[in-house]
Structures are given as C-alpha cells and as structure tokens.
Design a protein around this motif. Structure first.
Motif, PDB file in Angstrom:
ATOM      1  N   UNK A  21       0.745  -1.300   0.082  1.00 42.62           N
ATOM      2  CA  UNK A  21      -0.076  -0.139  -0.142  1.00 42.62           C
ATOM      3  C   UNK A  21       0.770   1.203   0.212  1.00 42.62           C
ATOM      4  N   UNK A  22       1.939   1.320   0.783  1.00 36.87           N
ATOM      5  CA  UNK A  22       2.967   2.276   0.746  1.00 36.87           C
ATOM      6  C   UNK A  22       3.435   2.574  -0.721  1.00 36.87           C
ATOM      7  N   UNK A  23       3.765   1.358  -1.238  1.00 36.07           N
ATOM      8  CA  UNK A  23       4.470   1.686  -2.599  1.00 36.07           C
ATOM      9  C   UNK A  23       3.522   1.990  -3.727  1.00 36.07           C
ATOM     10  N   UNK A  24       2.247   2.017  -3.395  1.00 38.47           N
ATOM     11  CA  UNK A  24       0.949   2.457  -4.211  1.00 38.47           C
ATOM     12  C   UNK A  24       0.605   3.725  -3.977  1.00 38.47           C
ATOM     13  N   UNK A  25       1.244   4.496  -2.856  1.00 42.03           N
ATOM     14  CA  UNK A  25       1.164   6.095  -2.684  1.00 42.03           C
ATOM     15  C   UNK A  25       0.154   6.256  -1.474  1.00 42.03           C
ATOM     16  N   UNK A  26      -0.176   5.142  -0.572  1.00 43.79           N
ATOM     17  CA  UNK A  26      -1.008   5.221   0.554  1.00 43.79           C
ATOM     18  C   UNK A  26      -0.291   5.504   1.878  1.00 43.79           C
ATOM     19  N   UNK A  27      -0.863   6.283   2.924  1.00 49.52           N
ATOM     20  CA  UNK A  27       0.022   6.610   4.145  1.00 49.52           C
ATOM     21  C   UNK A  27      -0.681   5.343   5.128  1.00 49.52           C
ATOM     22  N   UNK A  28      -0.064   4.495   5.749  1.00 52.98           N
ATOM     23  CA  UNK A  28      -0.101   3.643   6.337  1.00 52.98           C
ATOM     24  C   UNK A  28       0.019   3.426   7.920  1.00 52.98           C
TER      25      UNK A  28
END
Length: 223
Positions: A21-28
């Motif tokens: 998800x982080x690689x896809x641009x989201x903040x986790x």
C-alpha cells in the motif's frame, strides 16, 4: 493522500500489505490489537480500515460491531483465513464493505481498496488511461499502446507494467514489485520479478526499464 489503518496480527501479512500500500502511494498505520484498532478507527483520522478477523483483545467482528454501533462509517475490508459462508455473511451483515479470504493476491486487495475509497469519496476516480511518454495503458480494457501501436501482454505482465507506469521514473525494489503484483505467499527470494521484467522488456523495449544495480528497476518514459 488517503490514510489506511491495517489491523492484522500476523507480522508477515501485515508487512506485506503495508509495503504494497505504501508503494502504491497510501499512508499506512499498523496495529496488531483489536482494542487499539477500534480506538484508532474511531478517531476519524483514517479513510479505510483493513481488518483481520482473528485479532487479540477484540476480534475483527467485534471491532466492526462497535464501530458501526458508534456510528463510525469508515469503509472496512475484512480479512480472514476462514472461508465459510457463515463468516462471510457475518462480516457483511455486520457492516463490512468488502471481504477477502487469505491467501490473496495484493493486486486484488489494491483494486478493492481503490474501489472502496472512491465510493467513500476519499480518493479520486481511477484514471481510465495511464501514460508514461509514448506508452499508454487503458486500465479498464487492459490494453497497451506504444506510439499508437497495440502490444499484447499477459495479465501478469500488464500488472507489472501498470506498477511501473504508476511510478514512472521512480526506482522500485524487487520486494516492492512482489508486494504490488504477486501473491502474498510468494517467496521473496524468488527471481520471478527478474524473469517477468525480461519478458516485459522483450515486448516494450529493453531501453524502457532500467536496472538500478543492488536496488531494483526504474521505468524511463520515452517520447
């Protein structure tokens, strides 16, 4: 940028989802405890909750029940190793927006995350076309054009190219690409990424995907 809470107590699965998800641009944000998941999701600081059923403290169904009982409308995607119809019904009737059974492919989870965020108004609708220089991907029709000419790719090659185009001119590690394109249980020591990069290069041109030695690969947009 959308913020996603990941409530999962299995370290490998949690790390797999987090990196993808982080690689896809989201903040986790990660938690492995049901009570903390309930508390964090109740703050209003998150746009979506990925919720494992088998959490300690409070199980996922109870976390969901309390959230909905408190009027918290955060989109929730339930994850579970259980595959029975009763569990599916329990999750959906309890207020879950979606339901996935382990093991699963990250690409499917990412598609569902994007869908639920769009429905919740937390993210813009996915563009129908992605471009990088003269390379164009129609993500709905799953077609690729290079300089106006169509190139045939397998489903996995398309998913890999989509990851590159979404992060054009950025270096992506093999681990990131595994998390974005392959199954969550895939061996991180495998050379599958290298194999598919070679295949993709043979179809779109080797000069488009550069090797960053010791790190991974970078898509170079060409005009």
């Amino acid at each position: 940028m959308s913020a996603i809470l990941i409530a999962e107590d299995h370290p490998e699965i949690s790390s797999f989802i987090d990196k993808g998800l982080r690689a896809s641009g989201y903040v986790t944000t990660l938690t492995a405890d049901g009570r903390q998941a309930w508390a964090l999701a109740s703050t209003g600081a998150f746009d979506l909750l990925v919720l494992d059923v088998g959490l300690p403290g409070l199980d996922g169904f109870e976390v969901l029940r309390r959230l909905r009982g408190d009027g918290v409308e955060i989109p929730v995607i339930i994850l579970t190793a259980r595959d029975g119809v009763d569990d599916t019904v329990t999750g959906l009737e309890g207020g879950a927006n979606d339901y996935m059974t382990k093991p699963f492919q990250f690409a499917e989870l990412l598609a569902r995350v994007r869908l639920r965020l769009r429905e919740g108004g937390a993210a813009p609708a996915e563009e129908a076309t992605l471009t990088a220089g003269d390379l164009s991907l129609d993500v709905r029709r799953r077609t690729v054009l290079i300089g106006g000419s169509e190139v045939e790719l397998t489903a996995r090659e398309f998913a890999l190219l989509e990851a590159f185009v979404e992060h054009a001119d950025q270096v992506l590690s093999r681990e990131q690409l595994l998390g974005m394109v392959w199954d969550m249980d895939f061996d991180p020591g495998s050379n599958v990424v290298d194999v598919f990069v070679r295949s993709l290069r043979s179809k779109i041109g080797a000069e488009r995907i550069l090797t960053v030695r010791g790190v991974g690969y970078r898509l170079k947009p060409l005009s």
